[in-house]
Design a protein around this motif. Sequence first.
Motif, PDB file in Angstrom:
ATOM      1  N   GLY B 390      -2.631  -4.334  -8.101  1.00 47.83           N
ATOM      2  CA  GLY B 390      -3.549  -3.203  -7.963  1.00 47.83           C
ATOM      3  C   GLY B 390      -4.534  -3.472  -6.838  1.00 47.83           C
ATOM      4  O   GLY B 390      -5.092  -4.566  -6.753  1.00 47.83           O
ATOM      5  N   GLU B 391      -4.711  -2.466  -5.992  1.00 47.30           N
ATOM      6  CA  GLU B 391      -5.494  -2.652  -4.772  1.00 47.30           C
ATOM      7  C   GLU B 391      -6.946  -3.038  -5.089  1.00 47.30           C
ATOM      8  O   GLU B 391      -7.470  -4.013  -4.553  1.00 47.30           O
ATOM      9  CB  GLU B 391      -5.468  -1.363  -3.954  1.00 47.30           C
ATOM     10  N   ALA B 392      -7.563  -2.279  -5.990  1.00 46.37           N
ATOM     11  CA  ALA B 392      -8.977  -2.536  -6.292  1.00 46.37           C
ATOM     12  C   ALA B 392      -9.136  -3.902  -6.949  1.00 46.37           C
ATOM     13  O   ALA B 392     -10.057  -4.664  -6.633  1.00 46.37           O
ATOM     14  CB  ALA B 392      -9.508  -1.447  -7.212  1.00 46.37           C
ATOM     15  N   ARG B 393      -8.216  -4.203  -7.848  1.00 49.76           N
ATOM     16  CA  ARG B 393      -8.343  -5.455  -8.593  1.00 49.76           C
ATOM     17  C   ARG B 393      -8.128  -6.663  -7.689  1.00 49.76           C
ATOM     18  O   ARG B 393      -8.832  -7.672  -7.805  1.00 49.76           O
ATOM     19  CB  ARG B 393      -7.348  -5.450  -9.760  1.00 49.76           C
ATOM     20  N   ILE B 394      -7.187  -6.544  -6.755  1.00 50.55           N
ATOM     21  CA  ILE B 394      -6.936  -7.714  -5.914  1.00 50.55           C
ATOM     22  C   ILE B 394      -8.085  -7.915  -4.926  1.00 50.55           C
ATOM     23  O   ILE B 394      -8.464  -9.053  -4.617  1.00 50.55           O
ATOM     24  CB  ILE B 394      -5.565  -7.623  -5.210  1.00 50.55           C
TER      25      ILE B 394
END
Lengths: 124, 635
Positions: B390-394
């Motif tokens: 996930g973009e935000a999580r990474i």
Amino acid sequence: MSKTNSNNRIIYFFLVLFLAGSAYLFAIDSRYNDPAYNSDWYAVSFVEPKSDRLDFVIENFSSRTDFHWELLADNAESVSQGDIEINTGEKKELRIPETVSDKKVTIRVSTGDDTREIYKNIKN
Amino acid sequence: MLEAVTGQILFYAALAFAFFSPGYALLSAIFGKNKTLNTLERFILSFGLGIISVDFLNFSLAGLGLPITRLSLFISIILFVSACLIIRKIRFNKTGPESDMTEEKLFDFSKHQIALIFLLLFLTVFIKTAYLSDTVFPTATDMGHHMYWTQWMVDNHQLPTYDGMPDFIIGEQIPFGTIGLLSGASVFSAFPVVLLLLVNLLGILTVFILALRIFKQKNVAILVLLFLGVLYAVASPQAKFVSGGVVGNILGNLLMPLAFYFYYRSMEFFETGSAAKENSRAFLALAIFTTFGLFYTHHLTAFILLFIFAMIAAVFFIANFKDLKNILPALSRLIFSPQVLAVFFAGLVFFFFIFTPNYIKGSAVNTAVGAPSKETRVGLTMDNLRSSVGEARIALGFLGAMILVAGFKKRNFGHSVILAWAVMIFLMSTQPHLLFINLPSNRIGNYLSYPIAILSAYSLYVLFGTDKKSRAGGPASSGKLIRAGFIVALTFVLVDGISDSASAFKDKTDLAPVAQTFNASDYLAQKTSLDDMILKDHNYITADSWMKIFLMRGYKYPLSRGYFKRYEDETKPREMCTLQMIASPDNAEARACFAETGTDFIMINPRYDSAQFRKLKNFDQAYSSPGINIYYRNN
């Protein structure tokens, strides 16, 4: 809020959520056998697939209940035929007493516009 | 209706009896009622420990040559729980309950925090259940394979033999077999998915208490629930793995954090500079017990754990290099204690003499180590990772790793655990050649979301936390700026995380293909015997892997035409008969295959594969439905 109380509340809340979610999943798990979610098909099969006998079964999972069947000889000529009522979710076996000497014998079943066939290549 | 309700009550009773009660009793025997473990922790830890305890009870029954039945399981669990309770009574009646007042505040959540935890738990369960309501039906290929062995265990009253195949691991089947035996639940019901959902949820809660213990900040733990539970709740390895029956990964993502929790608690004394306590030795023994449980459950997770463990040791020793002369003797006293050694050697005895996992006997270890042999094993790109985690999580996870390094507490073993957990999985999934790992990179990458979720929570807390301590690594900012930044960041995270879940929802599932496959399978089960050989197609038939459960004639029965690409894989040459017998049933190779395999029934999807059979006189069509035709080879 006391620690024990708040932690117990988290545990109870989690258990209630899990029970509610899983009870719902159990309630729908056999939907694939429910005509409301699995309609408009039926199956035709030979009672004895390995012998030359032509008795067959119709299993109805469709909303229609009126079926027409035909026994066709190798040259597509109708040898015998009939109509049968099968309720949704039920199956019926049809006995074919005729001894057919043709090489390929086909059972054709239809309801409405939907037609299904099974056949045997008779050896003797 | 009454039968369904009774069945469900039996299922829940079996869950509580088989998994929660042994785990809870084990913790009681070790810690009594003392405050070392909070009520919430006992509840969460009980489940994972219960699964492992029941594994060992099953091994014991098998080792004693006793049949594994409802009665024998019931008696063995009762005996285990009773033994634990007697030990607790003997131990703590003598010494009296211990109390550790320093633990009092850590789990004392405010009303607002409780409300937030309730909301996050509700959203987590709601999103997962909503997704599973379209996918709970018995269709997933992996789940079908696992349920075959579960049914085998239930039918044969012994542990599965796997026909010598190294790909299955006993710990993946025992929980299902145990519940199947105790409750009588059918593998075709929702029970396998519901059990995996519970494992998944308790894995998330285990990470919640792990983060709470390590960072000692309730808000970090609550944010972990957001990042691991609510956001990306459907994406792999969450609800998609639950419905897909990726049993090993789901269990691994419970047992690995559980092992980390116990390892961390055993090393907690380093933070205060005191000597190891009695509890430290107990925690280390539990950590080793959990590690053995993991080795019995999933070889990939266990393999990854070994690598992470090597990095944890490296990070911790390097960070504390100047103090090794104090740390090593303390560690030595901890490791070479009777409790720890007893569990370690008991585990070894079980592992090598009582029940050895198939993968140890086979070549699984050799094939996992070496240069990457396929394109899918050469490592994930950053794009792959973004879509996997996930973009935000990474983004927040990387930031969290930097913040953790900047504010690294070398005496906090948990900081080493979190950092090593994230960095090692990142390296294993993106640079496998550096570590000589020859495994599918995406399978390893699926494990990254857990440590990244913790780091994301930590970074969000440090950047936007309201107390000055939490912003130790960040710039000084005004309250308004922080609030605005928090809202922007949270919006970005929520939109990305929730939209990921939303995109995974299917349209209403068409269940007719499943019913048709099961109807045809039932027909074949009735009309054929072991003298017949059936070949079915895996490419175009829904839920075909569940066919073998109708037949129960061996794991490799019926024969299966696999995915077409597998026949073209030059790195893994395979037989071509299953392809030829359906694609060109009348050519010379296929005729030889029919003679060799004795195949006389073929099940295919008529939309793709009926024409080649219709023109042949040596094939009868015995069965017809919209999605399935069955042909009988009549000579």
